[in-house]
Design a protein around this motif. Structure first.
Motif, PDB file in Angstrom:
ATOM      1  N   CYS A 241       0.836  -1.216   0.000  1.00 32.41           N
ATOM      2  CA  CYS A 241       0.000   0.000   0.000  1.00 32.41           C
ATOM      3  C   CYS A 241       0.860   1.252   0.000  1.00 32.41           C
ATOM      4  O   CYS A 241       2.080   1.196   0.140  1.00 32.41           O
ATOM      5  CB  CYS A 241      -0.907  -0.011   1.225  1.00 32.41           C
ATOM      6  SG  CYS A 241      -0.042   0.274   2.765  1.00 32.41           S
ATOM      7  N   THR A 242       0.185   2.374  -0.165  1.00 29.27           N
ATOM      8  CA  THR A 242       0.832   3.678  -0.018  1.00 29.27           C
ATOM      9  C   THR A 242       0.459   4.247   1.355  1.00 29.27           C
ATOM     10  O   THR A 242      -0.390   3.690   2.070  1.00 29.27           O
ATOM     11  CB  THR A 242       0.354   4.669  -1.104  1.00 29.27           C
ATOM     12  OG1 THR A 242      -1.056   4.801  -0.983  1.00 29.27           O
ATOM     13  CG2 THR A 242       0.718   4.198  -2.497  1.00 29.27           C
ATOM     14  N   ARG A 243       1.050   5.374   1.674  1.00 29.35           N
ATOM     15  CA  ARG A 243       0.834   5.994   2.989  1.00 29.35           C
ATOM     16  C   ARG A 243      -0.651   6.258   3.300  1.00 29.35           C
ATOM     17  O   ARG A 243      -1.120   5.930   4.401  1.00 29.35           O
ATOM     18  CB  ARG A 243       1.652   7.293   3.062  1.00 29.35           C
ATOM     19  CG  ARG A 243       1.350   8.204   4.200  1.00 29.35           C
ATOM     20  CD  ARG A 243       1.902   7.744   5.506  1.00 29.35           C
ATOM     21  NE  ARG A 243       3.347   7.899   5.563  1.00 29.35           N
ATOM     22  CZ  ARG A 243       4.099   7.420   6.555  1.00 29.35           C
ATOM     23  NH1 ARG A 243       3.533   6.731   7.534  1.00 29.35           N
ATOM     24  NH2 ARG A 243       5.390   7.605   6.562  1.00 29.35           N
ATOM     25  N   GLN A 259       9.947   4.649   0.635  1.00 25.95           N
ATOM     26  CA  GLN A 259      11.081   5.222   1.372  1.00 25.95           C
ATOM     27  C   GLN A 259      11.019   4.891   2.854  1.00 25.95           C
ATOM     28  O   GLN A 259      12.012   4.493   3.458  1.00 25.95           O
ATOM     29  CB  GLN A 259      11.069   6.740   1.184  1.00 25.95           C
ATOM     30  CG  GLN A 259      12.181   7.456   1.884  1.00 25.95           C
ATOM     31  CD  GLN A 259      11.912   8.957   1.972  1.00 25.95           C
ATOM     32  OE1 GLN A 259      10.914   9.458   1.462  1.00 25.95           O
ATOM     33  NE2 GLN A 259      12.813   9.664   2.610  1.00 25.95           N
ATOM     34  N   SER A 260       9.852   5.057   3.471  1.00 29.56           N
ATOM     35  CA  SER A 260       9.762   4.766   4.903  1.00 29.56           C
ATOM     36  C   SER A 260       9.031   3.455   5.155  1.00 29.56           C
ATOM     37  O   SER A 260       8.608   3.184   6.271  1.00 29.56           O
ATOM     38  CB  SER A 260       9.108   5.922   5.664  1.00 29.56           C
ATOM     39  OG  SER A 260       8.197   6.617   4.877  1.00 29.56           O
ATOM     40  N   GLY A 261       8.918   2.636   4.109  1.00 28.68           N
ATOM     41  CA  GLY A 261       8.274   1.336   4.257  1.00 28.68           C
ATOM     42  C   GLY A 261       9.180   0.227   3.753  1.00 28.68           C
ATOM     43  O   GLY A 261      10.381   0.239   3.995  1.00 28.68           O
ATOM     44  N   LEU A 274      -3.180   4.830  -7.187  1.00 33.12           N
ATOM     45  CA  LEU A 274      -2.080   5.574  -6.553  1.00 33.12           C
ATOM     46  C   LEU A 274      -1.388   6.447  -7.605  1.00 33.12           C
ATOM     47  O   LEU A 274      -1.420   6.144  -8.801  1.00 33.12           O
ATOM     48  CB  LEU A 274      -1.104   4.632  -5.834  1.00 33.12           C
ATOM     49  CG  LEU A 274      -0.548   3.418  -6.587  1.00 33.12           C
ATOM     50  CD1 LEU A 274       0.641   3.782  -7.428  1.00 33.12           C
ATOM     51  CD2 LEU A 274      -0.174   2.333  -5.578  1.00 33.12           C
ATOM     52  N   SER A 275      -0.781   7.542  -7.124  1.00 32.88           N
ATOM     53  CA  SER A 275      -0.331   8.574  -8.060  1.00 32.88           C
ATOM     54  C   SER A 275       1.118   8.449  -8.515  1.00 32.88           C
ATOM     55  O   SER A 275       1.574   9.223  -9.350  1.00 32.88           O
ATOM     56  CB  SER A 275      -0.531   9.954  -7.415  1.00 32.88           C
ATOM     57  OG  SER A 275       0.235  10.036  -6.221  1.00 32.88           O
ATOM     58  N   GLY A 276       1.881   7.515  -7.914  1.00 32.16           N
ATOM     59  CA  GLY A 276       3.264   7.322  -8.360  1.00 32.16           C
ATOM     60  C   GLY A 276       4.234   8.301  -7.735  1.00 32.16           C
ATOM     61  O   GLY A 276       5.257   8.653  -8.330  1.00 32.16           O
TER      62      GLY A 276
HETATM   63  C1  LIG Z   1       9.341  11.801   4.266  1.00 31.14           C
HETATM   64  C2  LIG Z   1       8.216  11.108   3.567  1.00 31.14           C
HETATM   65  C3  LIG Z   1       8.253   9.726   3.462  1.00 31.14           C
HETATM   66  C4  LIG Z   1       7.202   9.065   2.810  1.00 31.14           C
HETATM   67  N1  LIG Z   1       7.285   7.723   2.700  1.00 31.14           N
HETATM   68  C5  LIG Z   1       6.329   7.077   1.993  1.00 31.14           C
HETATM   69  C6  LIG Z   1       6.420   5.669   1.779  1.00 31.14           C
HETATM   70  O1  LIG Z   1       7.347   4.984   2.231  1.00 31.14           O
HETATM   71  N2  LIG Z   1       5.445   5.084   1.066  1.00 31.14           N
HETATM   72  C7  LIG Z   1       4.364   5.787   0.533  1.00 31.14           C
HETATM   73  O2  LIG Z   1       3.508   5.179  -0.128  1.00 31.14           O
HETATM   74  N3  LIG Z   1       4.266   7.105   0.746  1.00 31.14           N
HETATM   75  C8  LIG Z   1       5.202   7.764   1.449  1.00 31.14           C
HETATM   76  N4  LIG Z   1       5.088   9.106   1.632  1.00 31.14           N
HETATM   77  C9  LIG Z   1       3.858   9.773   1.127  1.00 31.14           C
HETATM   78  C10 LIG Z   1       3.962  10.087  -0.366  1.00 31.14           C
HETATM   79  O3  LIG Z   1       4.645  11.305  -0.541  1.00 31.14           O
HETATM   80  C11 LIG Z   1       2.583  10.209  -1.042  1.00 31.14           C
HETATM   81  O4  LIG Z   1       1.805  11.138  -0.316  1.00 31.14           O
HETATM   82  C12 LIG Z   1       1.811   8.901  -1.111  1.00 31.14           C
HETATM   83  O5  LIG Z   1       2.633   7.878  -1.656  1.00 31.14           O
HETATM   84  C13 LIG Z   1       0.606   9.103  -2.009  1.00 31.14           C
HETATM   85  O6  LIG Z   1      -0.222   7.981  -1.956  1.00 31.14           O
HETATM   86  P1  LIG Z   1      -1.292   7.713  -3.077  1.00 31.14           P
HETATM   87  O7  LIG Z   1      -0.616   7.668  -4.404  1.00 31.14           O
HETATM   88  O8  LIG Z   1      -2.090   6.534  -2.643  1.00 31.14           O
HETATM   89  O9  LIG Z   1      -2.266   8.973  -2.948  1.00 31.14           O
HETATM   90  P2  LIG Z   1      -2.500  10.175  -3.920  1.00 31.14           P
HETATM   91  O10 LIG Z   1      -1.239  10.866  -4.245  1.00 31.14           O
HETATM   92  O11 LIG Z   1      -3.603  10.973  -3.314  1.00 31.14           O
HETATM   93  O12 LIG Z   1      -3.017   9.504  -5.261  1.00 31.14           O
HETATM   94  C14 LIG Z   1      -4.263   8.859  -5.388  1.00 31.14           C
HETATM   95  C15 LIG Z   1      -4.408   8.488  -6.855  1.00 31.14           C
HETATM   96  O13 LIG Z   1      -5.573   7.712  -7.006  1.00 31.14           O
HETATM   97  C16 LIG Z   1      -6.215   8.091  -8.199  1.00 31.14           C
HETATM   98  N5  LIG Z   1      -7.639   7.766  -8.025  1.00 31.14           N
HETATM   99  C17 LIG Z   1      -8.580   8.397  -7.281  1.00 31.14           C
HETATM  100  N6  LIG Z   1      -9.763   7.741  -7.352  1.00 31.14           N
HETATM  101  C18 LIG Z   1      -9.563   6.691  -8.179  1.00 31.14           C
HETATM  102  C19 LIG Z   1     -10.391   5.661  -8.662  1.00 31.14           C
HETATM  103  N7  LIG Z   1     -11.692   5.573  -8.289  1.00 31.14           N
HETATM  104  N8  LIG Z   1      -9.876   4.741  -9.518  1.00 31.14           N
HETATM  105  C20 LIG Z   1      -8.563   4.802  -9.903  1.00 31.14           C
HETATM  106  N9  LIG Z   1      -7.723   5.760  -9.470  1.00 31.14           N
HETATM  107  C21 LIG Z   1      -8.218   6.688  -8.609  1.00 31.14           C
HETATM  108  C22 LIG Z   1      -5.971   9.576  -8.333  1.00 31.14           C
HETATM  109  O14 LIG Z   1      -6.037   9.969  -9.696  1.00 31.14           O
HETATM  110  C23 LIG Z   1      -4.555   9.696  -7.780  1.00 31.14           C
HETATM  111  O15 LIG Z   1      -3.603   9.603  -8.817  1.00 31.14           O
HETATM  112  C24 LIG Z   1       6.099   9.800   2.274  1.00 31.14           C
HETATM  113  C25 LIG Z   1       6.088  11.188   2.386  1.00 31.14           C
HETATM  114  C26 LIG Z   1       7.118  11.835   3.040  1.00 31.14           C
HETATM  115  C27 LIG Z   1       7.066  13.328   3.135  1.00 31.14           C
END
Ligand SMILES: Cc1cc2nc3c(=O)[nH]c(=O)nc-3n(C[C@H](O)[C@H](O)[C@H](O)COP(=O)(O)OP(=O)(O)OC[C@H]3O[C@@H](n4cnc5c(N)ncnc54)[C@H](O)[C@@H]3O)c2cc1C
Length: 331
Positions: A241-243, A259-261, A274-276
């Motif tokens: 999973c993501t954060r 990075q932190s996982g 997830l947004s990459g």
């Molecule tokens: C120091 C630091 C360390 C971190 N370490 C980690 C780490 O180890 N691991 C980690 O994961 N994060 C970490 N983060 C957080 C990271 O920066 C991101 O915030 C996180 O990875 C974003 O998660 P996400 O892609 O799930 O969410 P979002 O960035 O919010 O992306 C959600 C995505 O879902 C898509 N979406 C929405 N609804 C739907 C749908 N119905 N169907 C299909 N797609 C949809 C959207 O278009 C969007 O692209 C860290 C941050 C910091 C500052």
């Protein structure tokens, strides 16, 4: 070899007498840094009956092992371990100190850094020396890698997760010096770990899984998350999973990739909703084939994967599950 600057230190970690892979990986990288600096690699290993493990450290690249060997050191003891490491560091003046970004390391590193009044960079994804031989501690930030330096205080301290650096090929011809640490009687003993109970791991372990399905904020809610978990199950994949999935309470922190996982290197990675963000993607940098499912065609995740599916994951994932089941039945 003459000491030109302080040694490069690795604080090795053991659980139940087994040295963790991340410690050997850090020793391997410490060797590279020490060779560039023209100095030694020294390892601090605290535990009970660990003398037999010193050769493993030498084979990985260590020159010297400081061994704290006593029954009261069998388990990680925050105060005790901090005190021993701090006192030894004051004496040996290490230039660099590397600690695994494990549950223990994440607590121990800031305790030691605070006592030594030095800086600490958590969850580094690379460590290199700049032209002035200062350690660039690289972490993902602002869509790229940021180098953090600690030019004045020593040691330069960093935590690094398992899998960031490769496990060194053991060189059994290497030997080194074992220095047994005398433990003073007045060591702090207010907090004591009496037992470590290992939890049962559910499903396929992320670090060794050939297929990883990772879900993100796009799951929307617990029901959406369960669909992603079902996809992992039918594919016999590890679920990551993501954060945001951790923050929402859909998934445990131990399944967070990045990075932190956890660091993973699957043959197939499927990122759902997830947004990459780089902080996540560094955890799957070694994946062979990458797929993303995202409803936003402009999502940056599509620039980083081999196959992109633009769709609402809540509609697409159940169809994909049905198709996989159908395919399995036909086979
Ligand atoms: C120091 C630091 C360390 C971190 N370490 C980690 C780490 O180890 N691991 C980690 O994961 N994060 C970490 N983060 C957080 C990271 O920066 C991101 O915030 C996180 O990875 C974003 O998660 P996400 O892609 O799930 O969410 P979002 O960035 O919010 O992306 C959600 C995505 O879902 C898509 N979406 C929405 N609804 C739907 C749908 N119905 N169907 C299909 N797609 C949809 C959207 O278009 C969007 O692209 C860290 C941050 C910091 C500052």
């Amino acid at each position: 070899m003459e000491d030109t600057c302080g040694p490069v230190w690795v604080i090795a970690e053991q659980i139940g007498g087994r040295v963790l892979a991340v410690s050997l990986q850090l020793i391997g990288h410490a060797r590279r840094l020490a060779d560039e600096l023209g100095t030694f690699v020294e390892v601090v290993l605290l535990g009970d009956d660990m003398g037999g493990k010193a050769q493993q450290m030498f084979a990985a690249g260590a020159d010297r092992v400081y061994l704290g060997d006593a029954p009261e050191l069998a388990f990680y003891q925050p105060e005790l371990y901090t005190e021993i490491i701090v006192e030894l560091a004051k004496e040996r003046q290490p230039e660099i100190m590397l600690i695994g970004s494990t549950t223990t390391g994440r607590e121990l590193a800031p305790l030691v850094a605070a006592r030594l009044e030095t800086g600490l960079t958590a969850h580094c994804v690379d460590l290199v020396l700049d032209e002035s031989q200062i350690l660039e501690q690289r972490v993902p930030a602002y869509g790229g890698l940021l180098s953090i330096i600690c030019p004045e205080k020593r040691p330069q301290m960093a935590t690094i997760a398992r899998g960031v650096f490769p496990t060194p090929e053991p060189d059994e011809n290497r030997t080194g010096e074992v220095v047994l640490l005398d433990l003073p009687d007045d060591l702090p003993r207010r907090i004591q770990t009496l037992e470590i109970v290992c939890g049962e791991l559910e499903g396929v372990p992320l670090e060794s899984a050939p297929i990883v399905v990772a879900g993100g904020a796009g799951a929307g809610d617990l029901e959406g998350w369960r669909q992603i978990a079902d996809l992992a199950q039918v594919l016999n994949a590890a679920l990551g999973c993501t954060r945001p999935a951790v923050d929402e309470g859909w998934a445990g922190l131990e399944t967070m990739i990045g990075q932190s996982g956890k660091m993973t290197s699957p043959e197939l990675y499927i990122g759902v909703g997830l947004s990459g963000e780089l902080q996540h993607m560094v955890g799957i940098a070694d994946a062979q084939v990458m797929v993303a499912i995202n409803n936003d065609p402009k999502s940056p995740v599509f620039d980083q994967v081999d196959y992109g599916i633009v769709d609402d994951c809540r509609e697409f994932v159940p169809v994909l599950i049905a198709k996989v089941k159908e395919y399995r039945k036909r086979k």
